[in-house]
Structure formats: structure tokens, C-alpha cells
Write a protein that holds these residues in place. Structure first.
Motif, PDB file in Angstrom:
ATOM      1  N   GLN A 261     -10.205   6.288  -3.321  1.00  0.00           N
ATOM      2  CA  GLN A 261     -10.068   5.331  -2.232  1.00  0.00           C
ATOM      3  C   GLN A 261      -8.629   4.862  -2.060  1.00  0.00           C
ATOM      4  OE1 GLN A 261     -12.879   2.083  -2.454  1.00  0.00           O
ATOM      5  NE2 GLN A 261     -14.431   3.358  -3.406  1.00  0.00           N
ATOM      6  N   ALA A 262      -7.865   4.855  -3.156  1.00  0.00           N
ATOM      7  CA  ALA A 262      -6.480   4.387  -3.104  1.00  0.00           C
ATOM      8  C   ALA A 262      -5.484   5.529  -2.950  1.00  0.00           C
ATOM      9  CB  ALA A 262      -6.149   3.591  -4.375  1.00  0.00           C
ATOM     10  N   LEU A 263      -5.974   6.765  -2.885  1.00  0.00           N
ATOM     11  CA  LEU A 263      -5.086   7.931  -2.864  1.00  0.00           C
ATOM     12  C   LEU A 263      -5.301   8.734  -1.588  1.00  0.00           C
ATOM     13  CD1 LEU A 263      -5.719   9.189  -6.520  1.00  0.00           C
ATOM     14  CD2 LEU A 263      -4.055   7.485  -5.771  1.00  0.00           C
ATOM     15  N   PRO A 264      -4.222   9.073  -0.874  1.00  0.00           N
ATOM     16  CA  PRO A 264      -4.372  10.026   0.231  1.00  0.00           C
ATOM     17  C   PRO A 264      -4.837  11.379  -0.302  1.00  0.00           C
ATOM     18  CG  PRO A 264      -2.226   8.908   0.298  1.00  0.00           C
ATOM     19  CD  PRO A 264      -2.847   8.576  -1.016  1.00  0.00           C
ATOM     20  N   LEU A 265      -5.511  12.126   0.538  1.00  0.00           N
ATOM     21  CA  LEU A 265      -6.053  13.412   0.101  1.00  0.00           C
ATOM     22  C   LEU A 265      -4.941  14.361  -0.350  1.00  0.00           C
ATOM     23  CD1 LEU A 265      -8.542  15.182  -0.243  1.00  0.00           C
ATOM     24  CD2 LEU A 265      -8.309  15.883   2.154  1.00  0.00           C
ATOM     25  N   TRP A 266      -3.835  14.375   0.396  1.00  0.00           N
ATOM     26  CA  TRP A 266      -2.730  15.269   0.028  1.00  0.00           C
ATOM     27  C   TRP A 266      -2.149  14.893  -1.332  1.00  0.00           C
ATOM     28  CZ3 TRP A 266       1.922  13.000  -0.965  1.00  0.00           C
ATOM     29  CH2 TRP A 266       2.163  11.736  -0.415  1.00  0.00           C
TER      30      TRP A 266
ATOM     31  N   PHE B 281     -12.459  -0.489 -12.325  1.00  0.00           N
ATOM     32  CA  PHE B 281     -13.512  -1.502 -12.195  1.00  0.00           C
ATOM     33  C   PHE B 281     -13.321  -2.350 -10.936  1.00  0.00           C
ATOM     34  CE2 PHE B 281     -13.880  -0.774 -16.825  1.00  0.00           C
ATOM     35  CZ  PHE B 281     -15.243  -0.542 -16.897  1.00  0.00           C
ATOM     36  N   ILE B 282     -12.096  -2.374 -10.388  1.00  0.00           N
ATOM     37  CA  ILE B 282     -11.854  -3.131  -9.164  1.00  0.00           C
ATOM     38  C   ILE B 282     -12.542  -2.464  -7.977  1.00  0.00           C
ATOM     39  CG2 ILE B 282     -10.057  -3.952  -7.582  1.00  0.00           C
ATOM     40  CD1 ILE B 282      -8.172  -4.091  -9.950  1.00  0.00           C
ATOM     41  N   PHE B 283     -12.611  -1.134  -8.010  1.00  0.00           N
ATOM     42  CA  PHE B 283     -13.135  -0.392  -6.868  1.00  0.00           C
ATOM     43  C   PHE B 283     -14.637  -0.149  -6.960  1.00  0.00           C
ATOM     44  CE2 PHE B 283      -8.653   0.618  -7.025  1.00  0.00           C
ATOM     45  CZ  PHE B 283      -8.275   0.603  -5.686  1.00  0.00           C
ATOM     46  N   TYR B 284     -15.209  -0.271  -8.158  1.00  0.00           N
ATOM     47  CA  TYR B 284     -16.627   0.054  -8.323  1.00  0.00           C
ATOM     48  C   TYR B 284     -17.338  -1.075  -9.054  1.00  0.00           C
ATOM     49  CZ  TYR B 284     -14.967   4.727  -7.192  1.00  0.00           C
ATOM     50  OH  TYR B 284     -14.386   5.794  -6.574  1.00  0.00           O
ATOM     51  N   GLN B 285     -18.513  -1.450  -8.508  1.00  0.00           N
ATOM     52  CA  GLN B 285     -19.319  -2.478  -9.152  1.00  0.00           C
ATOM     53  C   GLN B 285     -20.730  -2.000  -9.500  1.00  0.00           C
ATOM     54  OE1 GLN B 285     -17.640  -3.572  -5.998  1.00  0.00           O
ATOM     55  NE2 GLN B 285     -15.955  -3.825  -7.425  1.00  0.00           N
TER      56      GLN B 285
ATOM     57  N   LEU C  72      -5.231 -12.123  -9.027  1.00  0.00           N
ATOM     58  CA  LEU C  72      -3.786 -12.251  -8.890  1.00  0.00           C
ATOM     59  C   LEU C  72      -3.278 -11.549  -7.644  1.00  0.00           C
ATOM     60  CD1 LEU C  72      -2.783 -11.672 -12.614  1.00  0.00           C
ATOM     61  CD2 LEU C  72      -3.131 -13.835 -11.425  1.00  0.00           C
ATOM     62  N   TRP C  73      -4.063 -10.635  -7.105  1.00  0.00           N
ATOM     63  CA  TRP C  73      -3.679  -9.940  -5.883  1.00  0.00           C
ATOM     64  C   TRP C  73      -4.933  -9.623  -5.102  1.00  0.00           C
ATOM     65  CZ3 TRP C  73      -2.812  -7.535 -10.692  1.00  0.00           C
ATOM     66  CH2 TRP C  73      -3.744  -6.568 -11.023  1.00  0.00           C
ATOM     67  N   ARG C  74      -4.729  -9.289  -3.832  1.00  0.00           N
ATOM     68  CA  ARG C  74      -5.851  -8.906  -2.968  1.00  0.00           C
ATOM     69  C   ARG C  74      -5.706  -7.442  -2.625  1.00  0.00           C
ATOM     70  NH1 ARG C  74      -6.583  -8.604   2.490  1.00  0.00           N
ATOM     71  NH2 ARG C  74      -4.572  -9.549   2.928  1.00  0.00           N
ATOM     72  N   ILE C  75      -6.798  -6.717  -2.727  1.00  0.00           N
ATOM     73  CA  ILE C  75      -6.767  -5.298  -2.408  1.00  0.00           C
ATOM     74  C   ILE C  75      -6.556  -5.130  -0.909  1.00  0.00           C
ATOM     75  CG2 ILE C  75      -8.084  -3.155  -2.439  1.00  0.00           C
ATOM     76  CD1 ILE C  75      -9.600  -4.235  -4.791  1.00  0.00           C
ATOM     77  N   PRO C  76      -5.528  -4.397  -0.489  1.00  0.00           N
ATOM     78  CA  PRO C  76      -5.314  -4.181   0.941  1.00  0.00           C
ATOM     79  C   PRO C  76      -6.459  -3.388   1.551  1.00  0.00           C
ATOM     80  CG  PRO C  76      -3.818  -2.833  -0.366  1.00  0.00           C
ATOM     81  CD  PRO C  76      -4.555  -3.714  -1.327  1.00  0.00           C
ATOM     82  N   THR C  77      -6.776  -3.695   2.764  1.00  0.00           N
ATOM     83  CA  THR C  77      -7.910  -3.047   3.407  1.00  0.00           C
ATOM     84  C   THR C  77      -7.457  -2.283   4.634  1.00  0.00           C
ATOM     85  OG1 THR C  77      -8.308  -5.037   4.691  1.00  0.00           O
ATOM     86  CG2 THR C  77      -9.507  -4.829   2.641  1.00  0.00           C
TER      87      THR C  77
END
Length: 645
Positions: A26-31, A119-123, A182-187
Motif C-alpha cells: 500500500q505504501a509502495l508504487p508498483l514499479w 501493524f499500522i497498515f493491517y488490523q 506521532l504521525w498521520r498516515i497520508p491518504t
């Protein structure tokens, strides 16, 4: 001495890095993911090449080019994702060059951090267990690399250590204060799932083809009737002739205070929502949300909105009034009477219907009769519409989904002078009686109409006129067999797979309620309960201590006056033994019996007998004082005296 990494360690690190790349997709472009995988594969031919300096130069050049591409795409990815991408690049680059054991130290700590970020991306419980397994696998590799070869892993001791730390971990989870992130995940600009800020013919049809879970609802009381389960998420008030969009007034995010009246108490329903990740602020509520937990607030049109985009599974409590929606601003009816120059046939039809009726309720009835009597059809695959989409639908194709009927109804009402708007959300859900929760999926996405009458926004669902089974029984009840196959994935056609998948969803539900749903408010309630329990325990302890004190005072301090002071002393210090003394037996005879059974304490007993006789019969105050001191000084010895059973 330098120690080279063995093949097993290199393969293990490669597997861990590949798993992290997949988990953080989710945080990585496919390329970027493809380049990282190729870079990992580049390690093996590079390992057989020339000097270490040449390898380092090549990897540095490749990493610099990748970093440049990441900087170019920084605006799209966001700062947090960019940080993860840099860490992952550094880990893969280190993996390419690593040969000796001491080089793996930095790589291990970066792997720990990356796994923690997963763990931030999956619950969900399954993915959480997978990440935990990868973390344990990394720890095992750490141990294998740095532990002494003669020292074997002591599984029994490890298990004992885990059992000892488990209560501490539970206590920290339950009682340690929840810290703000401490930070917010950009959407992303658009939602991952759920309704967008625009609605046109085809929007809902595309959404319902997804079987993804949208949210779950747990009710404090009985489940409301299915006709009441209209989960409001979006209100569309701007119409350009084809598409509906959300008005800019919702961007101000002004919190509104819902009115509470007698009807609110009668039609009030309390429930908890566990919503899935959507990367939107819009969340779901029935009717008018009267009370919300602090993570969610009521906004314009009495919708519910999260205070930050839902980038993680979110749990919140709601109390709703199921009656009509009140107006939130005096200009709201005027805003929802605006029309366009498009769809002239629809305008003419609206004027004709308005001339036949005397009230808004009659007009709604006429529109319902129009859909009921004319050959209109409810279809998941309606024909494409032209520029005047409402005219084309009402007078030509006459086949559409919920968004077609809601849009056409709202335009008819506006052209007739009645304020109207389209509402997007979800309708119904699947109730699991054993687990006691309602499961709402994307396929329950729905659109309906709210029109202004009698000082409030009334709900009208034209779909309930065309296809009442959609509201009463669900979407499958009104679709053809071909359309149902279109919605159902191939793997879902096997009943055993469906059963296993549903059981996993139930398990994930309990995980959400008991673990992920344990938020600040529940922790505060737990502290309040512990506080009340501690007060009760303190009161009970005080009562017990008081009763023991009274008992001790009555037994040892308030001896009846008929017993002289020497007798009271002896009864006090020889209380357990004196009960064996027969009535009428002389004290000296009793002491002689004690000496027979306790020969080692004979001098002590003789001394007590002598002082007792002098204090009692000679009325000697000095002997009484000596007896008290002697008994007190030898309390432990007296407690060890034996008497045969």
C-alpha cells in the motif's frame, strides 16, 4: 575474527524482505516494488563478481537513481510512505552487499522497525498473526547469528519467560494510557472503498460488485426493522444535469448539535460501529446521531464524520434518533431546490404531476405510482445513458439501479418546487444471530432521496417501490441468476470455502471488539470500574479489620472480672494449651503434665508456675510484673509447646 554469513541466513533475510515488500504494498508504487525484488535477485550474480569497492559503487548508483525517482513521486506518496520507502531501500541495499555477520546488525534493526510498521497498515487477526510470525522468525535468525554455537535454545525456559511476561503485557494493554499517534498516515485523494463525493449513473452498480466488508454494527438493544436500516454516509446536493456531487459546505467541517425532543427518546437506538479502512472521513450512522464518541462528530446534514481519515479500523459508539432529519441551516431548503437547463422532458413531467397534487405527500405518491404502474425495471446492468440522462432513463431505457431511481426522483421533486437531495450510504446488512452483530458489505451500497416537508427531511426510497425485496430481503432477492453470478466470486461458489471464510470473519470480529475496539473510552470505563472496586475493597477491608479488632479486644482485653490478673495472663499466653486443662485441676498439676510432653522447656514452665503461685496466692505485685515480662519474652517458645492429641 570475521565470520561469513551462511547461505541459510542469506535466504532467510531475503524471504523476510520479500514478505515485507508484499505487506507494505500500500505504501509502495508498483514499479518500486518490482525494482526492489530485482535488486534482491541481483545479489547472487553480484556476489560472484569483482572487488568489494566495485560492488559498493554499483549498488550506490542504483540506490541513488531509485532515490531520485522516489523524490519525484514524493507528492503522490506522502512523507510517511516516503520514509518507509527509504528504509526499505536501505535494507535491500544492505542485503545486496552483506557478506559478514557483523554487517547484519543494522539490517536486523531495520527489519524490526519495518515489521512493526506493518501493524499500522493491517488490523485483521490473520495478517497480524502473519506479521508476528515474521517477527519471531527474525528474532530466531538474530539468535542463530549471535548466540554461541554451544548454547542451544532453551524452549522450556523461553516458555516460562513468556508466561511470566504475559500478565504484564495484558496489564499494560488494559491500563497503560493510550497515546496519540506521532504521525498521520497520508491518504489518497479518493477512497479505497466506499462512496465517493460524486454520484452518477453507474457509481453504485460498480460499488456493489465488491464483496468487501464495509463495517459491522453491534446493537445494545433489539435489532431495528430492516426498513429502518438506512446507513447515511454522503449527501449529494449539487446536480449538473447528469451527476450529483457533495456541496462545498461539507468541506468546512462545522460540527452541528442535534436537537433532542420527546420523539428522540421514543425512536432512540444505541449501537457500536466497527468500520473498515476507507481513507475517508465519512462514516456511517442511522438517522440523526444524538451522541457520538470523541473520535467521531456530527457535521452538516447530521452526517457522522471521523476527525481524521479512516486509515485504520475504527470503532465508535452512536446513539441515533430514527425520526426525520431536521434542517441544519435556514438556507438548506433553498439550496436543494436548484435546477438545471437539462432534462426538459423530466421538467414537463414534474410540472404535470405537481398540477395534479395538493401536497408534497400526494406528489410523492404520484411518483411512486409512476414507477409502479409504468414498465420500469431494477437491473444491475442498465443501458448507458446519454447527455440528458434523466430524460433517457425515465422515457427511454426505464431500466436502472438505485442511483438511477434516486436521481430521477430528486430531479422530479426539485422541478416541482420541492427541496430534495440524494443520500448515499448502505441499506440493510446480514445479521449473525449467534455472534449478535450486523455485517454490512459494499454490495449493500444504496442511494435514496430525502425531501423537505413539515420542517424536516423525510426519507423516500423509490427502490422500495420498484423492488421492495431489495429493502426487505437484500440485493440477492431482486437480481436474476446471471446477475447474482456476476456478483459472486468463483471461489465463493464452494460451500465449504464460504463456511471457513465466514468463521474467519467471526474470529476477526471478536478480535476487533475485544482488542482493536479497546479504545480510550473503554479504558477510562475500566479505570472507573477498578476505582469503584478498589473503594469497595477498601471498605470491606476496613470492616474486616474493625471486626478483628473488636474480636481481639473482647477476647484478650475485656476478661470477666471474676478472673484475677495472673489467671488472665496465663489464659492469654497459653490459650491454645489451657483448653486441655480439666476443670478443677490445679495449675501446678497442669504444668507438670506439660513438662512431661515438653521436657526441653521444663525450666521455663517451672519459672512460670513459681511466679504464678506467688502472684495469685501471695498477692505479690512484683511477681505479677515478672510473670507478665517472662510470658511476653518467651511467647515464641510457648507457641511451640506440644500437647498430645
Amino acid at each position: 575474527m570475521l565470520v561469513l554469513l551462511n547461505r541459510q541466513a542469506i535466504v532467510s533475510f531475503s524471504i523476510i524482505l520479500l514478505a515485507i515488500i508484499v505487506l507494505l504494498h500500500q505504501a509502495l508504487p508498483l514499479w518500486y516494488s518490482a525494482i526492489l525484488v530485482l535488486l534482491l535477485g541481483y545479489r547472487w550474480p553480484l556476489q560472484r563478481s569483482g572487488s568489494k569497492v566495485n560492488k559498493l559503487k554499483r549498488v550506490n548508483i542504483i540506490a541513488a537513481l531509485i532515490l531520485l525517482l522516489l523524490l519525484i513521486s514524493l507528492k503522490q506518496s506522502g512523507v510517511f510512505h516516503f520514509m518507509l520507502q527509504i528504509l526499505l531501500l536501505s535494507a535491500v541495499s544492505r542485503m545486496v552487499l552483506i557478506r559478514q555477520r557483523h554487517d547484519s546488525h543494522q539490517l536486523l534493526w531495520v527489519l524490526y522497525f519495518l515489521l512493526a510498521c506493518c501493524f499500522i497498515f493491517y488490523q485483521s487477526i490473520l495478517l497480524s498473526l502473519l506479521i508476528l510470525a515474521l517477527l519471531l522468525f527474525t528474532l530466531h535468525q538474530h539468535y542463530q547469528l549471535y548466540a554461541s554455537k554451544q548454547l542451544r535454545l532453551q524452549w522450556l525456559q523461553l516458555g516460562k519467560a513468556l508466561l511470566l511476561t504475559f500478565p504484564i503485557w495484558i496489564s499494560l494493554f488494559l491500563l497503560f494510557p493510550r497515546l496519540q499517534p506521532l504521525w498521520r498516515i497520508p491518504t489518497a485523494d479518493s477512497a479505497i472503498t466506499g462512496l465517493a463525493d460524486s454520484l452518477d449513473p453507474g457509481s453504485i452498480e460498480n460499488l456493489v460488485q465488491s464483496d468487501t466488508l464495509a463495517f459491522r454494527a453491534i446493537f445494545s438493544g433489539p435489532l431495528p426493522a430492516r426498513q429502518q436500516l438506512y446507513w447515511r454516509a454522503k449527501v449529494y446536493e449539487n446536480f449538473d444535469g447528469r451527476s450529483w456531487t457533495v456541496n462545498k459546505r461539507f468541506e468546512t467541517r462545522q460540527t452541528v448539535t442535534p436537537p433532542i425532543n420527546e420523539n428522540s427518546l421514543v425512536q432512540r437506538v444505541d449501537y457500536q460501529i466497527i468500520t473498515e479502512v476507507s481513507n475517508q472521513r465519512s462514516v456511517f450512522a442511522l438517522g440523526v446521531p444524538l451522541q457520538l464518541t470523541n473520535t467521531v462528530r456530527p457535521v452538516a446534514a447530521y452526517l457522522a464524520e471521523a476527525r481524521r481519515p479512516v486509515s485504520q479500523r475504527l470503532s465508535y459508539q452512536v446513539s441515533s434518533d430514527l425520526s426525520a432529519i431536521p434542517e441544519d441551516h435556514a438556507t438548506e431548503p433553498q439550496l436543494n431546490t436548484r435546477t438545471t437547463n437539462a432534462n426538459p422532458k423530466t421538467r414537463a413531467l414534474a410540472i404535470e404531476l405537481a398540477n395534479k397534487t395538493q401536497s408534497t405527500a400526494e406528489l410523492i405518491g404520484q411518483i411512486g405510482e409512476l414507477f409502479r404502474q409504468q414498465p420500469y425495471f431494477y437491473s444491475l446492468n442498465p443501458p448507458r445513458l446519454g447527455e440528458n440522462s434523466i430524460d433517457a432513463f425515465l422515457f427511454n431505457t426505464r431500466s436502472g439501479f438505485c442511483s438511477h431511481y434516486a436521481s430521477a426522483t430528486a430531479v422530479l421533486l426539485r422541478e416541482a418546487g420541492v427541496p430534495a437531495r440524494v443520500v448515499g450510504g448502505y441499506q440493510g446488512g446480514v445479521w449473525h444471530d449467534e455472534q449478535q452483530y450486523l455485517e454490512v458489505r459494499q454490495r449493500e451500497a444504496h442511494a435514496w432521496v430525502e425531501y423537505f416537508d413539515s420542517g424536516a427531511w423525510q426519507r423516500f426510497d423509490p427502490t422500495a417501490v420498484i423492488a421492495p425485496e431489495r429493502v426487505l430481503a437484500g440485493l440477492d432477492a431482486v437480481l436474476s441468476a446471471e446477475e447474482q453470478d456476476q456478483l459472486q466470486a468463483n471461489w465463493r461458489r464452494f460451500s465449504a470455502v464460504n463456511y471457513i471464510n465466514q468463521q474467519l470473519l467471526h474470529l476477526d470480529y471478536y478480535w476487533s471488539v475485544w482488542v482493536l475496539g479497546f479504545d480510550d473510552s473503554q479504558q477510562y470505563n475500566l479505570w472507573q470500574q477498578l476505582k469503584a472496586i478498589s473503594k469497595l475493597l477498601a471498605i470491606l477491608s476496613g470492616i474486616v479489620v474493625l471486626m478483628i479488632g473488636i474480636w481481639w479486644y473482647l477476647k484478650y482485653q475485656r476478661q470477666p472480672e471474676k478472673f484475677p490478673a495472673p489467671v488472665r495472663l496465663v489464659r492469654r499466653y497459653l490459650g491454645k494449651l489451657i483448653q486441655h486443662k480439666p476443670a478443677g485441676q490445679h495449675f501446678s498439676q497442669f504444668i507438670n503434665q506439660l513438662k512431661i510432653h515438653n521436657p526441653y522447656h521444663a525450666p521455663l514452665l517451672d519459672k512460670i508456675d513459681s511466679l504464678y503461685q506467688r502472684a495469685l496466692f501471695a498477692n505479690d505485685p512484683a511477681a505479677l510484673l515478672q510473670l507478665r515480662k517472662h510470658l511476653k519474652a518467651n511467647t515464641k517458645k510457648l507457641n511451640r509447646l506440644n500437647w498430645p492429641q
